[in-house]
Design a protein around this motif. Structure first.
Motif, PDB file in Angstrom:
ATOM      1  N   TYR A  62       0.824  -1.206   0.000  1.00  0.00           N
ATOM      2  CA  TYR A  62       0.000   0.000   0.000  1.00  0.00           C
ATOM      3  C   TYR A  62       0.860   1.260   0.000  1.00  0.00           C
ATOM      4  O   TYR A  62       0.618   2.200  -0.750  1.00  0.00           O
ATOM      5  N   VAL A  63       1.890   1.265   0.832  1.00  0.00           N
ATOM      6  CA  VAL A  63       2.687   2.471   1.049  1.00  0.00           C
ATOM      7  C   VAL A  63       3.599   2.799  -0.131  1.00  0.00           C
ATOM      8  O   VAL A  63       3.663   3.942  -0.575  1.00  0.00           O
ATOM      9  N   VAL A  64       4.314   1.825  -0.638  1.00  0.00           N
ATOM     10  CA  VAL A  64       5.358   2.097  -1.626  1.00  0.00           C
ATOM     11  C   VAL A  64       4.815   2.746  -2.905  1.00  0.00           C
ATOM     12  O   VAL A  64       5.353   3.767  -3.343  1.00  0.00           O
ATOM     13  N   PRO A  65       3.753   2.233  -3.532  1.00  0.00           N
ATOM     14  CA  PRO A  65       3.261   2.915  -4.739  1.00  0.00           C
ATOM     15  C   PRO A  65       2.794   4.346  -4.471  1.00  0.00           C
ATOM     16  O   PRO A  65       3.034   5.250  -5.272  1.00  0.00           O
ATOM     17  N   LEU A  66       2.141   4.557  -3.326  1.00  0.00           N
ATOM     18  CA  LEU A  66       1.694   5.917  -2.999  1.00  0.00           C
ATOM     19  C   LEU A  66       2.880   6.831  -2.741  1.00  0.00           C
ATOM     20  O   LEU A  66       2.897   7.986  -3.180  1.00  0.00           O
ATOM     21  N   VAL A  68       5.931   6.528  -3.937  1.00  0.00           N
ATOM     22  CA  VAL A  68       6.615   6.801  -5.200  1.00  0.00           C
ATOM     23  C   VAL A  68       5.870   7.890  -5.981  1.00  0.00           C
ATOM     24  O   VAL A  68       6.492   8.803  -6.530  1.00  0.00           O
ATOM     25  N   ALA A  69       4.556   7.802  -6.014  1.00  0.00           N
ATOM     26  CA  ALA A  69       3.764   8.825  -6.719  1.00  0.00           C
ATOM     27  C   ALA A  69       3.950  10.200  -6.093  1.00  0.00           C
ATOM     28  O   ALA A  69       4.116  11.200  -6.801  1.00  0.00           O
ATOM     29  N   VAL A  70       3.949  10.271  -4.773  1.00  0.00           N
ATOM     30  CA  VAL A  70       4.144  11.553  -4.081  1.00  0.00           C
ATOM     31  C   VAL A  70       5.534  12.102  -4.352  1.00  0.00           C
ATOM     32  O   VAL A  70       5.702  13.298  -4.630  1.00  0.00           O
ATOM     33  N   VAL A  71       6.546  11.243  -4.299  1.00  0.00           N
ATOM     34  CA  VAL A  71       7.928  11.696  -4.509  1.00  0.00           C
ATOM     35  C   VAL A  71       8.120  12.201  -5.936  1.00  0.00           C
ATOM     36  O   VAL A  71       8.693  13.277  -6.154  1.00  0.00           O
ATOM     37  N   ILE A  72       7.645  11.452  -6.921  1.00  0.00           N
ATOM     38  CA  ILE A  72       7.821  11.872  -8.317  1.00  0.00           C
ATOM     39  C   ILE A  72       7.098  13.188  -8.583  1.00  0.00           C
ATOM     40  O   ILE A  72       7.660  14.111  -9.175  1.00  0.00           O
ATOM     41  N   ASP A  73       5.850  13.285  -8.132  1.00  0.00           N
ATOM     42  CA  ASP A  73       5.102  14.527  -8.324  1.00  0.00           C
ATOM     43  C   ASP A  73       5.754  15.678  -7.563  1.00  0.00           C
ATOM     44  O   ASP A  73       5.827  16.808  -8.058  1.00  0.00           O
ATOM     45  N   GLY A  74       6.259  15.394  -6.372  1.00  0.00           N
ATOM     46  CA  GLY A  74       6.941  16.422  -5.588  1.00  0.00           C
ATOM     47  C   GLY A  74       8.208  16.919  -6.255  1.00  0.00           C
ATOM     48  O   GLY A  74       8.503  18.119  -6.249  1.00  0.00           O
ATOM     49  N   ILE A  75       8.964  16.011  -6.855  1.00  0.00           N
ATOM     50  CA  ILE A  75      10.193  16.411  -7.555  1.00  0.00           C
ATOM     51  C   ILE A  75       9.866  17.328  -8.726  1.00  0.00           C
ATOM     52  O   ILE A  75      10.539  18.341  -8.945  1.00  0.00           O
ATOM     53  N   ILE A  76       8.819  16.985  -9.462  1.00  0.00           N
ATOM     54  CA  ILE A  76       8.419  17.837 -10.593  1.00  0.00           C
ATOM     55  C   ILE A  76       8.030  19.227 -10.112  1.00  0.00           C
ATOM     56  O   ILE A  76       8.446  20.232 -10.701  1.00  0.00           O
ATOM     57  N   VAL A  77       7.258  19.304  -9.035  1.00  0.00           N
ATOM     58  CA  VAL A  77       6.850  20.603  -8.492  1.00  0.00           C
ATOM     59  C   VAL A  77       8.055  21.396  -8.000  1.00  0.00           C
ATOM     60  O   VAL A  77       8.166  22.601  -8.242  1.00  0.00           O
ATOM     61  N   ILE A  78       8.984  20.720  -7.328  1.00  0.00           N
ATOM     62  CA  ILE A  78      10.174  21.406  -6.799  1.00  0.00           C
ATOM     63  C   ILE A  78      11.024  21.959  -7.940  1.00  0.00           C
ATOM     64  O   ILE A  78      11.483  23.109  -7.878  1.00  0.00           O
ATOM     65  N   ILE A  79      11.241  21.169  -8.978  1.00  0.00           N
ATOM     66  CA  ILE A  79      12.044  21.635 -10.115  1.00  0.00           C
ATOM     67  C   ILE A  79      11.402  22.860 -10.757  1.00  0.00           C
ATOM     68  O   ILE A  79      12.073  23.858 -11.031  1.00  0.00           O
ATOM     69  N   ASN A  80      10.089  22.798 -10.983  1.00  0.00           N
ATOM     70  CA  ASN A  80       9.389  23.947 -11.574  1.00  0.00           C
ATOM     71  C   ASN A  80       9.415  25.164 -10.654  1.00  0.00           C
ATOM     72  O   ASN A  80       9.530  26.291 -11.125  1.00  0.00           O
ATOM     73  N   SER A  81       9.325  24.936  -9.354  1.00  0.00           N
ATOM     74  CA  SER A  81       9.346  26.056  -8.408  1.00  0.00           C
ATOM     75  C   SER A  81      10.715  26.715  -8.353  1.00  0.00           C
ATOM     76  O   SER A  81      10.826  27.939  -8.283  1.00  0.00           O
ATOM     77  N   PHE A  82      11.787  25.912  -8.359  1.00  0.00           N
ATOM     78  CA  PHE A  82      13.139  26.476  -8.326  1.00  0.00           C
ATOM     79  C   PHE A  82      13.432  27.304  -9.573  1.00  0.00           C
ATOM     80  O   PHE A  82      14.132  28.301  -9.512  1.00  0.00           O
ATOM     81  N   LYS A  83      12.897  26.898 -10.713  1.00  0.00           N
ATOM     82  CA  LYS A  83      13.140  27.641 -11.957  1.00  0.00           C
ATOM     83  C   LYS A  83      12.520  29.034 -11.903  1.00  0.00           C
ATOM     84  O   LYS A  83      13.034  29.956 -12.521  1.00  0.00           O
ATOM     85  N   THR A 132       3.004   8.711   4.854  1.00  0.00           N
ATOM     86  CA  THR A 132       2.663   8.826   3.431  1.00  0.00           C
ATOM     87  C   THR A 132       1.406   9.664   3.241  1.00  0.00           C
ATOM     88  O   THR A 132       1.350  10.513   2.354  1.00  0.00           O
ATOM     89  N   TRP A 133       0.405   9.446   4.084  1.00  0.00           N
ATOM     90  CA  TRP A 133      -0.817  10.269   3.995  1.00  0.00           C
ATOM     91  C   TRP A 133      -0.486  11.733   4.233  1.00  0.00           C
ATOM     92  O   TRP A 133      -0.960  12.612   3.522  1.00  0.00           O
ATOM     93  N   ILE A 134       0.317  12.010   5.262  1.00  0.00           N
ATOM     94  CA  ILE A 134       0.674  13.398   5.581  1.00  0.00           C
ATOM     95  C   ILE A 134       1.429  14.036   4.411  1.00  0.00           C
ATOM     96  O   ILE A 134       1.143  15.172   4.030  1.00  0.00           O
ATOM     97  N   LEU A 135       2.386  13.307   3.847  1.00  0.00           N
ATOM     98  CA  LEU A 135       3.130  13.842   2.700  1.00  0.00           C
ATOM     99  C   LEU A 135       2.196  14.132   1.528  1.00  0.00           C
ATOM    100  O   LEU A 135       2.307  15.173   0.873  1.00  0.00           O
ATOM    101  N   TRP A 136       1.256  13.234   1.263  1.00  0.00           N
ATOM    102  CA  TRP A 136       0.338  13.438   0.142  1.00  0.00           C
ATOM    103  C   TRP A 136      -0.592  14.620   0.400  1.00  0.00           C
ATOM    104  O   TRP A 136      -0.854  15.423  -0.489  1.00  0.00           O
TER     105      TRP A 136
END
Length: 169
Positions: A62-66, A68-83, A132-136
């Motif tokens: 249950y935890v790992v797929p969620l 991974v989705a949060v981390v990948i989406d978070g990385i995209i947001v962070i990269i766009n925010s830093f730019k 994981t819930w808190i991060l999401w």
């Protein structure tokens, strides 16, 4: 700072769409990996209860797929925010510090996952689910899709204007 984090945590719960996604899709559909064994013809309610379905291995599914989705989406947001930020501003420093804090939480999450599996400890698994819930939820606070359903005035009060109050007049 804790008050600010609490406001960020509560912000998505003001959105009807977020509540629908969280309570009708995120939790029930995500737990299919835990509950699918009920569909197995060899499953016996007399031998096993619902509580027995929650093992470190099933919570891991249950935890790992969620996560991974949060981390990948978070990385995209962070990269766009830093730019979009100037490198000498306080917003850049705040985003940098938040990214470091997120990385530390991710390391803690990985350690909890490891301990839950190696020690067969459900408590660590439950902590992983909560983290994981808190991060999401915190990540969802930054998404435009989950903006509050209720409109607010610039002074911070709820916008109580209605279509009946508007006239062409």
């Amino acid at each position: 700072m804790t008050e600010h984090l609490w406001k960020i945590f509560c912000k998505p719960f003001k959105s009807r769409l977020f509540k629908i996604v969280f309570f009708c899709i995120f939790i029930p559909v995500g737990t299919f990996g835990i509950h699918y064994s009920i569909l197995d013809p060899s499953f016996s309610w007399t031998m096993q209860g619902v509580r027995d379905l929650y093992t470190p291995e099933t919570l891991f599914t249950y935890v790992v797929p969620l996560l991974v989705a949060v981390v990948i989406d978070g990385i995209i947001v962070i990269i766009n925010s830093f730019k979009n930020l100037a490198s000498d501003g306080y917003e850049h420093e705040l985003l940098r510090d938040s990214t470091i804090l997120g990385f530390v939480v991710l390391i803690i999450q990985i350690v909890f996952l490891y301990l839950s599996l190696t020690q067969n400890n459900v408590i660590f698994s439950i902590l992983c689910v909560a983290i994981t819930w808190i991060l999401w939820i915190m990540h969802s606070a930054s998404k435009a899709e989950f903006k509050p359903t209720t409109q607010w005035k610039p002074d911070g009060n709820q916008d109580d204007t209605s279509m009946e109050a508007v006239s062409n007049g």
